[in-house]
Design a protein around this motif. Structure first.
Motif, PDB file in Angstrom:
ATOM      1  N   UNK A 215      43.963  22.950  26.375  1.00 53.06           N
ATOM      2  CA  UNK A 215      43.350  23.735  25.299  1.00 53.06           C
ATOM      3  C   UNK A 215      44.386  24.033  24.228  1.00 53.06           C
ATOM      4  N   UNK A 216      44.802  22.967  23.549  1.00 51.23           N
ATOM      5  CA  UNK A 216      45.696  23.056  22.404  1.00 51.23           C
ATOM      6  C   UNK A 216      44.922  22.605  21.173  1.00 51.23           C
ATOM      7  N   UNK A 217      45.374  22.986  19.969  1.00 42.52           N
ATOM      8  CA  UNK A 217      44.539  22.758  18.772  1.00 42.52           C
ATOM      9  C   UNK A 217      44.060  21.338  18.576  1.00 42.52           C
ATOM     10  N   UNK A 218      44.930  20.324  18.784  1.00 48.17           N
ATOM     11  CA  UNK A 218      44.494  18.977  18.442  1.00 48.17           C
ATOM     12  C   UNK A 218      43.475  18.410  19.426  1.00 48.17           C
ATOM     13  N   UNK A 222      37.522  23.780  20.453  1.00 52.23           N
ATOM     14  CA  UNK A 222      36.655  24.622  19.628  1.00 52.23           C
ATOM     15  C   UNK A 222      35.417  23.861  19.162  1.00 52.23           C
ATOM     16  N   UNK A 223      35.585  22.564  18.851  1.00 55.23           N
ATOM     17  CA  UNK A 223      34.454  21.735  18.435  1.00 55.23           C
ATOM     18  C   UNK A 223      33.445  21.609  19.573  1.00 55.23           C
ATOM     19  N   UNK A 224      33.954  21.328  20.772  1.00 56.47           N
ATOM     20  CA  UNK A 224      33.053  21.188  21.919  1.00 56.47           C
ATOM     21  C   UNK A 224      32.327  22.492  22.207  1.00 56.47           C
ATOM     22  N   UNK A 225      33.060  23.606  22.200  1.00 57.07           N
ATOM     23  CA  UNK A 225      32.450  24.894  22.538  1.00 57.07           C
ATOM     24  C   UNK A 225      31.349  25.258  21.543  1.00 57.07           C
TER      25      UNK A 225
END
Length: 419
Positions: A215-218, A222-225
């Protein structure tokens, strides 16, 4: 013709890896290289025996002077500007074959004229090249001011040292293109080994989607969630990292978030998920292959190494942009396409990436570059691909990268079999 006196001594092999401070994809490749060359000496900048596998600990490991600097095991990245010098100080006299494993600095070693130097490239250093601005933006105040000049010098050395390599092997077509862009060199493609036999399909498939990564930015958790939340679909998200608590706080009632799973739990999660959702742009991406090996389809961002491993419309589908709406639309398309999916086709696809395929690819590449470069002063490399583990298929026939198409004969053959 092999000259008189050939094979009068064993083949001497050195493997150079950037750092050995954990077990990730690059270190798994090192394990398999050590299986191919069990007597190889292993060179690295920093070595922490407690953080690597027993297989790596069995090897003769030698550190560059970086490993003796204060705090090197924890803060090795801070010594990056010194690593070119450290590599050039390594004494590789007497080796017949040097294999550098590049993602951090490794390929810049100095070898003799009769030594064959192959570089297995996971990626040219991202923080020097196409990801430079991202790394600089996330760096501290002092680092942001040092990076422009220091990294300018490192790029010069990085390009210059590429000429020291006799042959490049890329872990995907995506990385082969990156090598061509950055270093102006062609590369043969040998995908990293995936333990596909450790996974198997299940007859009990749920309606829950799966996301697995750091769970790092790249990685774009967040897109999946957000896509899962908008659709209200059941989902399991697995991974640790700087975004974990943010993901937990934002997860809707249908989304379960876990830091980690045991291996049996991971096997079960793969085999019973409706589909794996894969949001990052990766150099290769082992997770989608593991999902296919478990008989499950993949919904993936269609850039990077995943375009080598997932056959669109057969073993998964792609979406074009890393946005929640694009993923929402992809999930909707997937649910219409899902009745066409055949789990056994996914399993066959994943079999292309097993350890035996990796071994064949490495040995065939070695044989190719030996012939092209005429690096075989004692005849020790001659016929090696025929003499080790029966890996004799020609890379030219099965896994050659075509720069004009970005495809592989091996992948094309799989697609043809499915028709």
């Amino acid at each position: 013709m092999m000259r008189e006196g050939a094979l009068t001594r064993p083949l001497r092999v050195a493997i150079v890896h950037y750092w050995l401070v954990g077990m990730r994809g690059g270190e798994r490749v090192i394990e398999h290289l050590l299986d191919l060359f069990p007597d190889a000496d292993l060179f690295t900048h920093v070595y922490d025996p407690q953080k690597v596998s027993a297989r790596i600990r069995k090897a003769q490991v030698r550190q560059s002077f970086i490993g003796r600097l204060p705090g090197a095991r924890r803060h090795y990245q801070k010594y990056l500007p010194l690593m070119p010098l450290a590599l050039e100080e390594l004494d590789l006299r007497g080796y017949d074959l040097v294999i550098s494993s590049e993602s951090g600095p490794a390929k810049g070693v100095i070898t003799g004229p009769d030594t064959l130097h192959l570089c297995y490239c996971h990626s040219p250093m991202r923080y020097l090249w196409d990801h430079y601005q991202d790394y600089r933006e996330s760096a501290g105040w002092l680092s942001r001011r040092i990076m422009p000049l220091a990294f300018h010098r490192l790029r010069q050395w990085d390009v210059t040292s590429a000429s020291r390599v006799d042959g490049f092997i890329a872990n995907s077509g995506f990385i082969a293109r990156r090598i061509a862009k950055v270093w102006g060199r062609e590369a043969r493609v040998v995908h990293p080994p995936v333990a596909v036999d450790a996974f198997a399909p299940s007859t009990q498939v749920s309606d829950r989607y799966l996301w697995v990564s750091q769970m790092t930015p790249y990685k774009r958790a967040d897109v999946a969630l957000e896509a899962f939340n908008r659709l209200g679909v059941p989902a399991l998200m697995v991974g640790d990292g700087e975004m974990f608590h943010r993901i937990v706080a934002s997860a809707g009632p249908s989304v379960e978030v876990r830091k980690r799973l045991s291996f049996p739990e991971l096997q079960h999660a793969y085999a019973t998920c409706r589909a794996l959702v894969f949001t990052p742009e990766e150099d290769f991406g082992i997770v989608p292959v593991e999902a296919n090996a478990s008989g499950r389809p993949v919904i993936a961002f269609g850039r990077g190494g995943v375009t080598d491993s997932i056959v669109e419309g057969r073993t998964g589908i792609f979406f074009d942009r890393q946005t929640p709406m694009d993923l929402v639309n992809a999930i909707r398309r997937f649910e219409k396409w899902q009745p066409q999916f055949q789990p056994e086709e996914a399993v066959r696809n994943a079999a292309r990436f097993g350890p035996d395929a990796f071994a064949r690819g490495i040995l065939d590449a070695l044989d190719h570059f030996r012939r092209v470069g005429r690096h075989d002063p004692i005849g020790a490399l001659t016929g090696l691909s025929q003499g080790m583990g029966n890996h004799g298929n020609s890379l030219d026939d099965s896994r050659t990268f075509h720069a004009d198409r970005g495809l592989y004969d091996g992948r094309d053959a799989f697609v043809a079999q499915c028709r």
